[in-house]
Each structure stands twice: as C-alpha cells, then as structure tokens.
Design an enzyme around this catalytic site. Structure first.
Site, short mmCIF file in Angstrom:
data_model
loop_
_atom_site.label_atom_id
_atom_site.label_comp_id
_atom_site.label_asym_id
_atom_site.label_seq_id
_atom_site.Cartn_x
_atom_site.Cartn_y
_atom_site.Cartn_z
N GLN A 1 20.70 -14.55 24.64
CA GLN A 1 19.99 -13.39 25.17
C GLN A 1 20.92 -12.26 25.61
O GLN A 1 20.46 -11.19 26.00
CB GLN A 1 19.11 -13.81 26.35
CG GLN A 1 19.90 -14.22 27.59
CD GLN A 1 19.02 -14.76 28.69
OE1 GLN A 1 18.55 -15.90 28.61
NE2 GLN A 1 18.78 -13.94 29.71
N CYS B 1 15.12 -14.28 29.18
CA CYS B 1 15.14 -15.73 29.01
C CYS B 1 13.75 -16.29 28.73
O CYS B 1 13.58 -17.24 27.97
CB CYS B 1 15.75 -16.40 30.23
SG CYS B 1 14.91 -16.02 31.79
N HIS C 1 15.58 -18.20 36.03
CA HIS C 1 15.89 -18.37 34.62
C HIS C 1 14.89 -19.33 33.99
O HIS C 1 14.32 -20.20 34.67
CB HIS C 1 17.31 -18.95 34.49
CG HIS C 1 17.88 -18.93 33.12
ND1 HIS C 1 17.85 -17.84 32.29
CD2 HIS C 1 18.53 -19.90 32.40
CE1 HIS C 1 18.45 -18.11 31.15
NE2 HIS C 1 18.86 -19.37 31.19
N ASN D 1 19.80 -23.89 26.32
CA ASN D 1 19.89 -22.60 27.00
C ASN D 1 19.89 -21.47 25.97
O ASN D 1 19.89 -21.72 24.76
CB ASN D 1 21.15 -22.55 27.87
CG ASN D 1 21.04 -21.55 29.00
OD1 ASN D 1 20.08 -20.77 29.08
ND2 ASN D 1 22.01 -21.53 29.88
#
Length: 438
Positions: free
Chosen positions: A63, A69, A362, A383
């Site tokens: 990102q 996110c 997040h 992630n």
C-alpha cells in the site's frame, strides 16, 4: 496545582542512582534506542514459519505511503477467491480504482452531513468529528464492500498505481481543505434559507470539483477493460469489454457479500450488542457500517473455522504495538520496555480503549493458524507492506497479541452462534463519532 520542588527533584535523582542497573539500562537505550534495547529475541522460539492450517497464497501487495490497508485487505480476500475459482494465484485487483470512488462517495457523505448539521455551531462535537474526518483515506471492510457492490472491481493493470495513490498525503490534504471550505459555504446557504434544490445544486458543483481533483491525481477510472490472464496451468484467457460491475456480477456471483459479519472485541462497550458507526457510512444507499461486539474467544473461534474452510479472514488491529517490521513478529513480549524503565504500564483492553491508548490502526489478513490440540499457538498474517518486511511480506502473530491488539474480524455468518446471527440481523445501536470501538 502543586509546584515540583527542588527537594523532590533531588529525591527523584537519588532514587534513580540508588540502583546501578538504571545506568546500565540508560547507556543501552541511549546507544541503540529504547525498542532495540528492550527487544526480546526469545519470541522467535514461538514464532516460526510453520502452521497447522495454511492457505495457498502467493505474494503480497504494497500500500506504500497510504492509509488504504482496508481496501488492500478486502481486495486480497477477493483476489484469493478469484484465484481459487479460476486457478490463478498471482492475479491482483486495482486498489487505485476503488480508492478513486471512495473519495467521491466520501465527499458526498460529508456534504450531506454538513447540510444536516448546519444549524449547529462549528464547535459542536459532531460537526468537528466530520470536519476532522474530511479527506481521510482510512476505512473498513464494510466500506470497501459498499464500493465493490456499487462500482465493481478491475484488474490492477486496468488502473495501475500512481504516485498519488502510493503516497496519498497531497491528495487527502487538498481534499480536506476543499471540503472544509465547502462546508462553510453550505452552512451559509442553509442559514440564508436556501431551498433544497439550491443546496443540491451547490453540492453537485462541489462534487464535480472533487471529481476533477481526484481525476487529476489518479486518472479517470476505466469504464470497460479486457480481462486477460494466463492461469496456473498456463492456459490463456481473454474476455473483452467487461465493465467493472459486470466483472463482479460474473466472477463473484457465488461470493455472498451479505453473509459476512464484523465481529468486534471492544470491552469498553457492552457485549452481545450490534453497533452502528454513522460517521463511516461512506455510500449513500449502501450498507450501514456495523459491528457485533462479543468476547475475544468468539473472534478466534470464527477466524479458525473460516481458515479451515479455505477462506482468508480480514482483521482490524493496532499494528504498531509490540511489532517489528524486520522480523514480522507480533508478540506481547517483543519489547520489554517496562523492565527497561522499571515501571508497569500494563492496562486492560477496556481501559486502553477508554483512554485512547488502544485503537485499530490497520487491517491485515489471516491466512494461517497453528494449533496444538485446539490450543491456538500463533497465526500467519498477510500484510500489505510489500515483501521486504517479515517473512517475504508475511507476519507471525502470537495468540496473546491477538487477544490484546485485535479489535475485529470479518467472518461469514455460518461461523457464528445462532444467537449471534439473530443479533447481527437485528437493529443496531448508533454510536457517536467520538466513541472508540476499536
């Protein structure tokens, strides 16, 4: 208020120097920093890269310098689904496309709120919450799904990332400044007794300008694209002139968007209640942004069940707490700063939320779990910070970290109890914009 006296300062210094370990700790902290000086490398004994249940996923997204996110995590779930259905693991969707429409829809919601709240003072707490939220790029799963339902999705090559999608600071600052100025104009129109038609005309003019700004920054989104890819068996596929909505209707017709529920664990609010956050309702006519608040064990149980069914799980968390990017470790014992300082800063999850110490900052994706006779040892986390951090972009999270710093998971209704399903389908309690529910 009492003044700190010279004698008290002398006492503090004497107490500090009484224990020689304080000087040792100070030298280490000044030399290498507080986190490095308190780093506990023994967590590696627990956080290896082996999991009893693990999804077959390939590669991670990035990102960059943006707060997207929630869109990355949502589109990761969709790309895993598309990849499994069509045997193509490395297919990715355009986050820039959905980010574009988020800016338009969120501006529309902002202008509607400013008209609705125009009779209140500018320093009203709700008005200030909306003004603070103007232009922001953070969000939630349900917000991303609202955008997918209305605007569809496109492959990453159909609307690739650009400087301003990778680094959103300039765009969100410009949008926030414009929307706040427009808020003043709309409030003035209301105070002058303008008709609804006049207000709608002004709002349309402002939205047109927002569209122009976002198009300059990101480029206009494609109206049609050619779906082209080679699957894992090297078979070539081409389908011409798909619209983004047609793509979702055809390739996600069996993906039941409405079967998903956000289970939250926010013990500063009553459990077994469903809450609604009006501030986050990003699409007019879309689904409300709701959370079913339950004890943490239900989040873990539902997440494990969904992983075992073969599907990934989005979860909201406070990623900057007890995390190291280099190793990808997420563990409550990772940095032992309390021992370094000789203090106790441990707080309950409810107290952290109530005081602002705790907050979901997040969204990531669970793609694996490691169990020992039903006892959860650790989780595998996908992630969206690229493949240079963690284990090629994947992180290892301990169960205590899950319990302390995970605030919600997105799971299908089939993994809830019957009572939870009834609650999820019932009326929600409206929360104020300043209520911290993680």
């Amino acid at each position: 208020m009492t003044v700190i006296s010279d004698q008290e300062i002398a006492d503090f210094s004497a107490d500090f120097n009484t224990n020689s370990k304080n000087q040792v700790a100070s030298r280490a902290a000044r030399r290498s920093g507080l986190l490095e000086a308190s780093f506990n490398d023994r967590v590696s004994e627990r956080l290896n890269h082996v999991f009893s249940t693990e999804l077959d996923v390939d590669g991670v997204t990035d990102q960059k310098h943006s707060g997207r996110c929630w869109e990355f995590a949502t589109l990761n779930v969709l790309r895993h689904y598309f990849g499994k259905q069509n045997k193509v693991k490395d297919f990715t969707f355009s986050q820039a496309y959905n980010f574009f429409w988020d800016k338009i829809e969120r501006a529309n919601a902002f202008y509607d709120a400013m008209i609705r709240l125009a009779d209140r003072q500018l320093n009203d707490r709700e008005v200030q919450s909306w003004l603070a939220f103007a232009g922001e790029d953070g969000g939630l799963w349900s917000m991303a799904i609202n955008l997918v339902k209305k605007y569809g999705v496109v492959p990453s090559y159909a609307m690739p990332e650009s400087f301003n999608s990778n680094n959103t600071t300039g765009l969100i600052d410009s949008l926030a400044r414009k929307e706040r100025k427009d808020a003043i104009a709309l409030r003035k129109l209301v105070s002058e007794g303008s008709s609804q038609d006049e207000l709608e005309k002004a709002k349309k003019h402002f939205l047109n300008e927002v569209y122009r700004m976002v198009s300059v920054a990101l480029g206009e989104p494609p109206k049609k694209f050619d779906l082209e890819y080679r699957d894992d068996d090297k078979k070539y596929h081409l389908e011409r002139d798909l619209t983004p909505r047609e793509f979702v209707q055809k390739y996600f017709k069996d993906f039941k968007f409405d079967d998903y529920v956000v289970l939250s664990n926010c013990p500063n609010h009553e459990f077994n209640k469903i809450y609604h956050m009006p501030l986050y309702d990003n699409v007019d006519g879309g689904d409300q942004i709701k959370f079913l608040n339950v004890p943490i064990e239900y989040l873990a149980q539902a997440a494990v069940a969904q992983l075992k069914s073969g599907d990934a799980v989005i979860f909201g968390n406070d990623v900057l707490k007890q995390m190291e990017r280099k190793t990808g470790y997420l563990d409550t014992e990772l940095y032992q700063t309390d021992k370094l300082f000789g203090v106790d800063t441990k707080m309950s999850k409810a107290d952290r939320l109530a005081t602002g110490e705790g907050f979901a900052t997040h969204d990531m994706t669970l793609v694996g779990v490691d169990e020992d006779h039903g006892h959860i040892r650790k989780w595998k986390v996908e992630n969206s910070w690229g493949d240079k951090y963690g284990h090629k972009g994947f992180y290892e999270m301990s169960q205590p970290w899950f319990e302390d710093y995970v605030y919600d998971v997105v799971v299908r209704k089939e993994f809830l109890t019957d009572e939870q399903v009834k609650l999820a389908e019932g009326p929600a309690i409206d929360l104020k914009p300043w209520d911290n529910i993680g």
